[in-house]
Write an enzyme that holds these catalytic residues in place. Structure first.
Site, PDB file in Angstrom:
ATOM      1  CB  SER A  72      -0.881   0.220   1.183  1.00 42.66           C
ATOM      2  OG  SER A  72      -1.704  -1.138   1.263  1.00 42.66           O
ATOM      3  CG  ASN A 152      -6.387  -7.802  -5.378  1.00 37.65           C
ATOM      4  OD1 ASN A 152      -6.408  -7.215  -6.401  1.00 37.65           O
ATOM      5  ND2 ASN A 152      -7.275  -7.668  -4.448  1.00 37.65           N
ATOM      6  CD  GLN A 180      -2.323 -10.976  -4.923  1.00 36.19           C
ATOM      7  OE1 GLN A 180      -2.134 -12.116  -4.723  1.00 36.19           O
ATOM      8  NE2 GLN A 180      -2.864 -10.300  -3.647  1.00 36.19           N
ATOM      9  CB  SER A 200       3.395  -6.408  -0.395  1.00 42.86           C
ATOM     10  OG  SER A 200       2.908  -6.850   0.751  1.00 42.86           O
ATOM     11  CB  CYS A 325      -8.975  -4.484   1.916  1.00 46.65           C
ATOM     12  SG  CYS A 325      -7.330  -4.937   1.501  1.00 46.65           S
TER      13      CYS A 325
END
Ligand SMILES: Cc1ncc(COP(=O)(O)O)c(C=O)c1O
Length: 397
Positions: A72, A152, A180, A200, A325
């Site tokens: 993010s 995702n 991803q 990430s 989320c």
């Protein structure tokens, strides 16, 4: 009962390799990387080596990598930077797609409130943006194109090299959210014409709280967090040394077995897809052949995804109805709506995301339980009753 973790697109477990690499940096080598004495310098060296590893697997220079707290933050920094710097030369238009992660979409919403103009390219029913439509959308005042590498929720892998080529030809910065994709499919920022890219750690068996932003040499980048001079002044704050070390170890491990893992995971996923698509009035969303190996997203008409998840949880299966989320909300997934699915069908979605730790036995557990739970939920569903009695038309044949 066996427990099956089938939500690897939400997060993954830390691998032994990553875990062991991190351990010394909690209690023995805990120095601040900015300190000049030996203990601090050992942390500095660990970050240097992690940066070399990340750069190697993305095929870039170490100076092009900035460590962040995750995907993010990397997305925010890339997009806000390109927008603000573009605005200085009158470029206030950004192109993205309707099925990006909220880390991108909400950042774009914020920029819209600040006067930027955003074009969201449609996503076609197969789960892809059109390169031709992108070409047509680029304008003189376009500062940035940000299109995700792999989605995702449905796993489709976008034509990144082609998109990058168009952007390069038109002189527009191209960012891709590769959260991803990293550690699962090959990334080569040079060959794929990428200017900025976010990854990430926790999506490829590294720890949570670490990520990286690649920014091609020559593309300016703003620092969004004021403070110390860490990360060459591009990201203030004492570095999360154990997590950065763990991320690099996990990325190396995943990238070294990329093809082997891909083929294994794909065979498990295809086995599940083949069986679950026998459920009447079910549909696979996306395109299994042009997607990530482990992601399977399906809709089952006449049921509600949240109930499906809860009942699967009772049977030891951890899965998702969309991105983590949004799973707290009852709104259907914006990704499935972007594909053109009607609300009532998008509500009955299930995302199974596998990885190399999943076994055949686990796949069989999914294959046995999902049809039973779908049947049970349909037996109680007024919508299913109406469909069966011909009072409503099936959307999914
Ligand atoms: C495509 C995509 N982008 C960004 C993120 C956010 O990454 P992080 O959790 O590291 O902030 C995620 C996490 O779900 C994701 O799937």
């Amino acid at each position: 009962m066996i427990n099956v973790y089938a939500d690897n697109a939400a997060t993954t477990k830390v691998s032994n390799t990553a875990f062991n690499a991190m351990l010394p940096y909690f209690k023995e080598l805990y120095g601040n990387p900015s300190s000049l004495y030996t203990l601090g310098q050992k942390s500095q060296e660990a970050i240097f080596s992690a940066r070399e590893t990340v750069a190697e697997y993305l095929n870039c220079d170490i100076k092009e990598i900035t460590f962040t707290s995750g995907g993010s933050e990397a997305d925010n920094q890339a997009i806000i930077s390109a927008a603000y710097l573009g605005a200085k030369s009158g470029k206030k238009h950004i192109i993205s797609s309707a099925f990006e992660h909220h880390a991108v979409l909400h950042t774009l919403e914020k920029l819209k409130k600040e006067g930027f103009e955003v074009t969201l390219l449609p996503v076609h029913s197969d789960g892809f943006v059109s390169v031709e439509e992108l070409k047509d959308a680029i304008r003189e005042d376009t500062a940035l194109v940000t299109i995700m590498f792999a989605n995702n929720e449905i796993g489709t892998v976008q034509p990144i090299a082609e998109i990058g080529k168009i952007c390069r030809e038109k002189g527009v910065i191209f960012h891709t959210d590769a959260v991803q994709a990293a550690g699962h499919i090959k990334i080569d920022v040079k060959a794929q014409n990428i200017d900025m890219l976010s990854i990430s750690s926790h999506k490829f068996h590294g720890p949570k709280g670490a990520g990286a932003l690649y920014v091609r040499k020559g593309i300016p980048i703003l620092n969004l967090i004021e403070g110390g001079a860490q990360e060459r002044g591009k990201r203030a704050g004492t570095e999360n040394v154990p997590a950065i070390v763990g991320m690099a170890a996990a990325l190396k491990e995943s990238c070294e077995s990329l093809d082997k893992n891909f083929n294994y995971v794909k065979s498990l996923r295809n086995m599940i897809a083949g069986e679950l698509s026998k459920i009447p009035h079910s549909k696979i969303n996306g395109d299994l052949e042009r997607g990530l190996a482990g992601t399977l997203n399906m809709c089952f008409e006449g049921i509600e995804g949240e109930s499906l998840l809860l009942l699967l949880d009772d049977r030891g299966i951890s899965a998702s109805s969309g991105s983590a989320c949004t799973s707290g909300s009852l709104d259907p997934s914006h990704v499935l709506l972007a594909l053109g699915l009607p609300h009532e069908v998008a509500h009955g979605s299930l995302r199974i995301s596998l990885d190399e730790y999943n076994t055949k036995e686990e796949a069989e557990h999914i294959i046995k339980n999902v049809p039973e739970v779908v049947e049970y939920l349909r037996s109680m569903s007024p919508i299913w009753k109406d469909l069966q009695e011909g009072k409503r038309n099936y959307v999914v044949q």
